[in-house]
Scaffold this motif. Structure first.
Motif, PDB file in Angstrom:
ATOM      1  N   TYR A  67      41.973  30.128  45.306  1.00 45.47           N
ATOM      2  CA  TYR A  67      42.801  31.248  45.609  1.00 45.47           C
ATOM      3  C   TYR A  67      44.277  31.208  45.444  1.00 45.47           C
ATOM      4  O   TYR A  67      44.733  32.133  45.134  1.00 45.47           O
ATOM      5  N   GLU A  70      44.488  32.121  41.891  1.00 46.20           N
ATOM      6  CA  GLU A  70      44.294  33.589  41.702  1.00 46.20           C
ATOM      7  C   GLU A  70      45.645  34.346  41.799  1.00 46.20           C
ATOM      8  O   GLU A  70      45.847  35.408  41.226  1.00 46.20           O
ATOM      9  N   ALA A  71      46.230  33.880  42.926  1.00 46.93           N
ATOM     10  CA  ALA A  71      47.620  34.412  43.401  1.00 46.93           C
ATOM     11  C   ALA A  71      48.949  34.052  42.448  1.00 46.93           C
ATOM     12  O   ALA A  71      49.887  34.922  42.466  1.00 46.93           O
ATOM     13  N   THR A 409      49.472  38.433  49.505  1.00 45.17           N
ATOM     14  CA  THR A 409      49.158  38.667  48.069  1.00 45.17           C
ATOM     15  C   THR A 409      47.996  39.660  48.024  1.00 45.17           C
ATOM     16  O   THR A 409      47.226  39.983  48.833  1.00 45.17           O
ATOM     17  N   VAL A 411      45.369  39.466  46.279  1.00 41.99           N
ATOM     18  CA  VAL A 411      44.236  38.804  45.962  1.00 41.99           C
ATOM     19  C   VAL A 411      43.287  39.062  47.086  1.00 41.99           C
ATOM     20  O   VAL A 411      43.340  38.548  48.445  1.00 41.99           O
TER      21      VAL A 411
END
Length: 443
Positions: A67, A70-71, A409, A411
């Motif tokens: 994650y 992803e951010a 974020t 996400v």
């Protein structure tokens, strides 16, 4: 990635800046995580499974770095995610493990599925076939009918099966779990419940009301099983009875108005702390999707009011003394963040922000992992607060990092499927697109 709508950061201004700085420090600390502080009464093999498991060890750290990637907040986060996943899978091959979601091979398989499918959208090449077959064999001859809970029982395997839908073996797992739950259910005038067997702390057994080990976890799973749908009518029948039973256990306003940790014959139930594992935030995250699946708007209003009333407690009266997801400030903040996104109620937003601010206040640089150390369980009292080491997702620093990422974020936190805390969005109401909102996203 987000079936319920676009995810938006919760925190802004200096609070967001502080959270992002903390996330960076967590990432640096988790690059080379130290081993968890062992408890005196744990066997060596148990400590090893803790090292590799989803909720407690390397598999969960892999999810955090995925994650983070992803951010776009860490240059080599994706590489680290795959390295930690590979390390956890190597540990699975070397160590004898049970089947639990928390520390066993089911949790490592969940991490593999989530990183490959939900995040990387990779084609399933059958890497999990052998583990799937082992789980199917176990579910067909489940050894302990009373072991139904999320962290170590049937519902935990159900979390993995939901992640793997709509694959045929996953559908079969859900069907078998529904059969096992139906077989072990206890019926009364209040509805349907599952009893936790006797133990040293409860010689005559109890009905557990915690998400981690009890009936709210079953409710949350049944709502998603009905949404899948796999044997939808059976899931709905069990869900309706379980919701009726759970609602009947709510304390009167004179006794606190929320839900106790357990119901034990011969003992008066009392309010419990504010947490995911036990307490009103966790119970609310189970009741909200159930209300939408059963098309009970009055239950949704009731659940939201329970959450708001609990969130109005003063910090010193909440029972929260550390920062982890399971029973700490980050977990409370994340659940209220989810509830706010699911309802649009700004009161829930304010509560979430307050608990994230408190999460950051609890940080003590130089202690624990990146300044966070668990402090409140009876086991942890064997080690002075600030000296405990826990890098994991459930009670440790990786989980705090995931909650802060979701708050800062865009996400969406699909990782919280492992806690059954993923909730339908405020755009969804009972009778309108509730199946699509509850079912895990498919690619």
């Amino acid at each position: 990635m987000n079936p319920g709508g676009e995810w938006q950061p919760l925190l802004d201004g200096s609070l967001r800046g502080q959270a992002l700085e903390t996330i960076g420090d967590i990432a640096e600390a988790l690059r080379h995580p130290v081993e968890p502080t062992p408890f005196e009464d744990l066997a060596a093999e148990t400590t090893q499974t803790t090292t590799f498991g989803l909720m407690t060890g390397r598999a969960g750290i892999a999810v955090f770095f995925a994650y983070l990637a992803e951010a776009g907040l860490h240059q080599d986060a994706e590489e680290l995610a795959w390295d930690f996943l590979e390390e956890s899978e190597a540990g699975l091959a070397e160590q004898g493990m049970g089947a639990s979601l928390c520390e066993g091979f089911t949790g490592i398989a969940w991490a593999h599925a989530h990183l490959h499918q939900a995040l990387s959208h990779a084609r399933d090449r059958g890497e999990l076939k052998d583990l799937d077959e082992a789980l199917l064999a176990l579910l067909r001859d489940w050894p302990n009918p009373d072991q139904y809970e999320l962290l170590y029982g049937l519902v935990g395997i159900g979390v993995y099966a939901l992640e793997r839908l709509p694959r045929p073996r996953a559908r079969t797992m859900v069907r078998l779990i529904l059969e096992r739950l139906k077989e072990s259910a206890q019926h009364s005038s209040d509805g349907i419940a599952w009893k936790t067997p006797q133990s040293s702390s409860s010689p005559i057994g109890e009905f557990n009301l915690g998400m981690a080990h009890g009936i709210p976890g079953v409710v949350a799973f049944l709502a998603r099983a009905a949404a899948a749908p796999v044997q939808r009518q059976k899931a709905l029948s069990l869900l309706g009875g379980a919701v009726n039973w759970l609602r009947s256990q709510r304390l009167t306003p004179e006794k606190g108005g929320g839900f106790p940790a357990s119901i034990t014959p011969g003992e008066l139930p009392i309010p419990t702390r504010l947490a995911w594992c036990y307490g009103d935030p966790g119970v609310t995250t189970a009741l909200l999707p159930a209300a939408r699946m059963l098309e009970l708007p009055e239950l949704e209003k009731e659940a939201i009011q329970v959450a708001i009333s609990a969130g109005e407690r003063r910090t010193e009266e909440s029972g929260v003394v550390d920062a982890g997801l399971c029973h700490g400030a980050a977990g409370v903040g994340h659940l209220y963040h989810r509830l706010y996104r699911a309802t649009g109620d700004v009161r829930l937003r304010a509560i979430a922000r307050r608990w994230f601010a408190h999460t950051l206040e609890l940080r003590r640089p130089g202690t624990g992992v990146a300044g966070f150390a668990p402090a409140d369980s009876p086991e942890n009292q064997k080690v002075n607060a600030g000296e405990r080491i826990d890098a994991g997702v459930l009670s440790g620093t990786a989980g705090i990092g995931l909650a802060l990422l979701a708050a800062t974020t865009p996400v969406p936190p699909l990782w919280d499927r492992l806690l059954l805390a993923d909730l339908p969005s405020m755009a969804v109401r009972a009778g309108r697109n509730h199946l699509a909102a509850l079912a895990p996203e498919r690619r």
